[in-house]
Design an enzyme around this catalytic site. Structure first.
Site, short mmCIF file in Angstrom:
data_model
loop_
_atom_site.label_atom_id
_atom_site.label_comp_id
_atom_site.label_asym_id
_atom_site.label_seq_id
_atom_site.Cartn_x
_atom_site.Cartn_y
_atom_site.Cartn_z
N HIS A 222 0.86 7.96 -13.39
CA HIS A 222 -0.44 8.47 -13.15
C HIS A 222 -0.68 9.77 -13.53
CE1 HIS A 222 -4.09 9.29 -10.60
NE2 HIS A 222 -3.90 7.98 -10.01
N SER B 296 -6.09 12.35 -5.84
CA SER B 296 -6.70 11.17 -6.29
C SER B 296 -7.20 11.18 -7.52
CB SER B 296 -7.88 11.22 -5.25
OG SER B 296 -8.83 10.28 -5.60
N ARG C 21 -5.65 5.47 -17.25
CA ARG C 21 -4.41 6.31 -16.88
C ARG C 21 -3.35 6.67 -17.95
NH1 ARG C 21 -3.85 3.73 -10.84
NH2 ARG C 21 -6.06 4.63 -9.92
N HIS D 290 3.90 6.08 -10.65
CA HIS D 290 2.97 5.63 -9.44
C HIS D 290 2.95 4.18 -9.22
CE1 HIS D 290 -0.24 5.98 -6.95
NE2 HIS D 290 -1.13 5.11 -7.77
N GLU E 241 2.73 -5.97 -4.91
CA GLU E 241 3.13 -5.21 -6.11
C GLU E 241 4.46 -5.41 -6.34
OE1 GLU E 241 2.49 -1.03 -5.76
OE2 GLU E 241 4.06 -0.39 -7.14
N ARG F 156 -3.93 -3.83 -15.21
CA ARG F 156 -3.75 -2.95 -14.30
C ARG F 156 -3.83 -1.28 -14.59
NH1 ARG F 156 -3.84 0.29 -10.91
NH2 ARG F 156 -2.75 0.32 -8.91
N LEU G 91 -5.90 -2.55 -4.92
CA LEU G 91 -6.25 -2.99 -3.73
C LEU G 91 -7.51 -3.80 -3.89
CD1 LEU G 91 -5.93 0.11 -1.60
CD2 LEU G 91 -4.48 -1.90 -1.53
C1 FAD Z 1 0.13 7.70 -3.06
C2 FAD Z 1 -0.51 6.23 -3.64
C3 FAD Z 1 -1.67 6.03 -3.65
C4 FAD Z 1 -2.32 4.86 -3.99
N1 FAD Z 1 -3.60 4.87 -4.24
C5 FAD Z 1 -4.20 3.61 -4.56
C6 FAD Z 1 -5.45 3.51 -4.70
O1 FAD Z 1 -6.29 4.33 -4.51
N2 FAD Z 1 -6.09 2.18 -5.07
C7 FAD Z 1 -5.16 1.07 -5.31
O2 FAD Z 1 -5.82 0.08 -5.42
N3 FAD Z 1 -3.92 1.35 -5.05
C8 FAD Z 1 -3.36 2.45 -4.63
N4 FAD Z 1 -1.87 2.47 -4.78
C9 FAD Z 1 -1.18 1.30 -5.00
C10 FAD Z 1 -1.26 0.56 -3.75
O3 FAD Z 1 -1.25 1.42 -2.60
C11 FAD Z 1 0.13 -0.27 -3.63
O4 FAD Z 1 -0.03 -1.06 -4.77
C12 FAD Z 1 -0.02 -1.34 -2.78
O5 FAD Z 1 0.01 -0.56 -1.27
C13 FAD Z 1 1.17 -2.38 -2.61
O6 FAD Z 1 1.26 -3.15 -1.40
P1 FAD Z 1 2.31 -3.88 -1.14
O7 FAD Z 1 1.91 -4.43 0.28
O8 FAD Z 1 2.57 -5.03 -2.06
O9 FAD Z 1 3.76 -3.15 -0.93
P2 FAD Z 1 4.09 -1.69 0.00
O10 FAD Z 1 2.59 -1.22 0.66
O11 FAD Z 1 4.61 -0.84 -0.98
O12 FAD Z 1 4.79 -2.25 1.14
C14 FAD Z 1 6.02 -2.92 1.13
C15 FAD Z 1 6.68 -2.74 2.45
O13 FAD Z 1 7.86 -3.28 2.42
C16 FAD Z 1 8.97 -2.61 3.07
N5 FAD Z 1 10.37 -2.74 2.03
C17 FAD Z 1 10.69 -2.72 0.93
N6 FAD Z 1 11.80 -3.02 0.76
C18 FAD Z 1 12.35 -3.79 2.08
C19 FAD Z 1 13.40 -4.57 2.48
N7 FAD Z 1 14.65 -4.70 1.55
N8 FAD Z 1 13.43 -4.93 3.64
C20 FAD Z 1 12.41 -4.58 4.82
N9 FAD Z 1 11.44 -4.16 4.07
C21 FAD Z 1 11.17 -3.68 2.95
C22 FAD Z 1 8.52 -1.11 2.73
O14 FAD Z 1 9.15 -0.25 3.56
C23 FAD Z 1 7.00 -1.33 2.65
O15 FAD Z 1 6.90 -1.23 4.20
C24 FAD Z 1 -1.51 3.70 -4.42
C25 FAD Z 1 -0.02 3.76 -4.28
C26 FAD Z 1 0.50 5.09 -3.82
C27 FAD Z 1 2.04 5.39 -3.73
#
Ligand code: FAD
Length: 478
Positions: A107, A125, A171, A242, A266, A276, A282
């Protein structure tokens, strides 16, 4: 930032409602250590209570992994520090293919690192590029403060190189362009690893109140972290890891190559790919299964018969023994190097050789060092404390042991993909203008890797990408 936060609050509320209704049992501070596979099908997980250290098994008819991306393999990233790859990596070791690991998104608008003490990077952002203008001093090594650098000595390089898109190029392009400027010695801030994101023109055009209304929360965050006021001096930004587009391979039902092991968000590779780069995780989520269980999960459970399994089943006992044995081994090494020092070195290698630009030489160099680093880790890491209580060094060591293996796969994948594509820029594969050049004849496939054993050679499976209604075309933002 605001949109993501609102989505999270919505998701938390929906989850809390289900917990209250008794449909969901919540196990906070519990980490999955391994996947239980019986007769070729996922039948549960082994998990550790991070507070008490207790290891438990959870037997199920199917498993859904929603454990996020693996950006933290690079040590410094915008991800939360606890984000890790253990769940998907252990599933990979049990037979789930890992696809396109080298597609990582870097990013462009992050706050540059300020020193070696740092363990995380902060994302500013993307929206800031709507009104902020990115520039560097024209003369390499110009140490004047930005207000002393006249317009004639500034290079608004994105506006110059990409007049049609300017500061809003995707990006990967904005990130690589910033790296190129810094490589030319035009970077600003500590170590010359930064470029300016300047709001002076926006303030002149819209007035400070309007800028404050749009970006006030971000400006305040920047000021708190850097001690610099972006209303008065340009922000400094630099690219950072990122988002990861690779992940466990899944089919259209979001099922991995292990029947009964589904992967959402993800954590899977799904349709993130090259798309992507300019899109939003999201928004893709609606199609891709963020926050929601795979629709076909019910069919899978309804159409299969499941033998009764409990903790005494030999496969369950063996998986527990393996997970416990790994933790015991980590505790018993009692070496002289901290977990973080290994993670940091791994991150530096990956950032240098498998980051914004990758070359055959660099990747081969990384693949020479990474197995040594892994072996050194298992010989000389120091993990104090015990496994029977809260022990964050142990948690980290366990995760870093997986990152070390995953880092190797990233480089193997990047080395084999002799083209630039989808968050992977091979310096040998660029147009005369320095833009990414794909090689669709040879590489129009998803690379799904089968685990080849620790230190072994991963086995490549190619899933061809077929396009019926659109034609593959070379991107061009010039
Ligand atoms: C700072 C930031 C800003 C972002 N902004 C945007 C945006 O504006 N727009 C957009 O579309 N995307 C954005 N993204 C990307 C988006 O937020 C992520 O791709 C998305 O949240 C991923 O969702 P997820 O549910 O797949 O995983 P996550 O939200 O990463 O959740 C995974 C969960 O699994 C848990 N976990 C991991 N390993 C284990 C394990 N072994 N055992 C038990 N639990 C575990 C973690 O602790 C976490 O709670 C951003 C990401 C970041 C870091």
């Amino acid at each position: 930032g605001q949109t993501g936060q609102q989505l999270l609050i919505g998701a938390y509320q929906a989850l809390s409602r289900q917990i209250d209704a008794g449909n969901v049992e919540m196990h906070a501070r519990t980490e999955m250590l391994d996947l239980i596979v019986i007769d070729g099908r996922a039948r549960g997980i082994v998990a550790r209570d991070l507070i008490t250290g207790q290891i438990s098994t959870y037997i199920a008819d199917a498993v859904v992994l929603a454990t996020g991306g693996y950006g933290n393999v690079f040590y410094l990233s915008t991800n939360a520090k606890n984000s890790n790859a253990s769940a998907i990596w252990r599933a990979h070791r049990r037979g789930a293919y890992f696809a396109n690991p080298c597609y990582t998104q870097i990013h462009p608008t992050c706050i540059p690192r300020s020193g070696d003490h740092q363990s995380k990077l902060t994302l500013m952002s993307e929206s800031l590029r709507n009104d902020g203008r990115i520039w560097v001093p024209k003369n390499p090594g110009d140490t004047r403060s930005p207000d002393q650098i006249p317009e004639a000595d500034r290079d608004y390089y994105l506006e110059r190189i990409y007049p049609g898109f300017g500061n809003l190029v995707p990006r990967d392009i904005a990130s690589r362009a910033a790296k190129n400027q810094c490589d030319l010695g035009r970077g600003v801030g500590p170590g010359g690893l930064g470029v300016y994101l300047d709001f002076a023109d926006a303030i002149k055009r819209m007035g400070e109140a309007a800028v404050r209304e749009k970006y006030g929360n971000l400006f305040e965050m920047y000021d708190r972290i850097t001690g610099e006021d972006p209303y008065k001096v340009p922000m400094r930004i630099y690219p950072a890891i990122h988002y990861t587009m690779g992940g466990l391979w899944v089919d259209y039902d979001l099922q991995s190559t292990i029947p009964g092991c589904f992967v959402i968000g993800e954590a899977n590779f799904s349709d993130h790919g090259a798309n992507r780069l300019g899109a939003s995780a999201l928004m893709q989520g609606l199609a891709d299964g963020y926050f929601v269980l795979p629709p076909m999960l019910g069919n899978y459970i309804a159409s299969n018969k499941f033998d009764k399994v409990d903790a005494s089943h030999p496969e369950v006992a063996a998986t527990v023994a393996e997970a416990t044995g790994r933790l015991d081994r980590l505790l018993s090494i009692d070496g002289e190097r901290t977990v973080d020092s290994f993670h940091r070195e791994l991150g530096e290698i990956l950032w240098d050789e498998c980051g914004m630009a990758r070359s055959e030489d660099g990747l081969r160099k990384a693949l020479g060092r990474l197995p040594e680093l892994r072996e050194e880790f298992w010989r000389s890491v120091k993990v104090p404390g015990s496994g029977a209580s809260l022990n964050q060094s142990l948690e980290r060591a366990n995760r870093v042991s997986d990152f070390l293996e995953l880092g190797e796969l990233l480089c193997v994948d990047a080395l084999h993909r002799e083209e630039s594509c989808g968050g992977h820029f091979r310096v040998e594969s660029q147009t005369p203008d320095g833009e990414a050049r794909r090689d669709d004849d040879r590489f129009a496939y998803a690379a799904a890797w089968e685990f080849g054993g620790t230190g072994g050679t991963p086995i490549l499976h190619r899933e061809p990408l077929e396009f019926d209604y659109v034609h593959l075309a070379q991107r061009n933002y010039a």
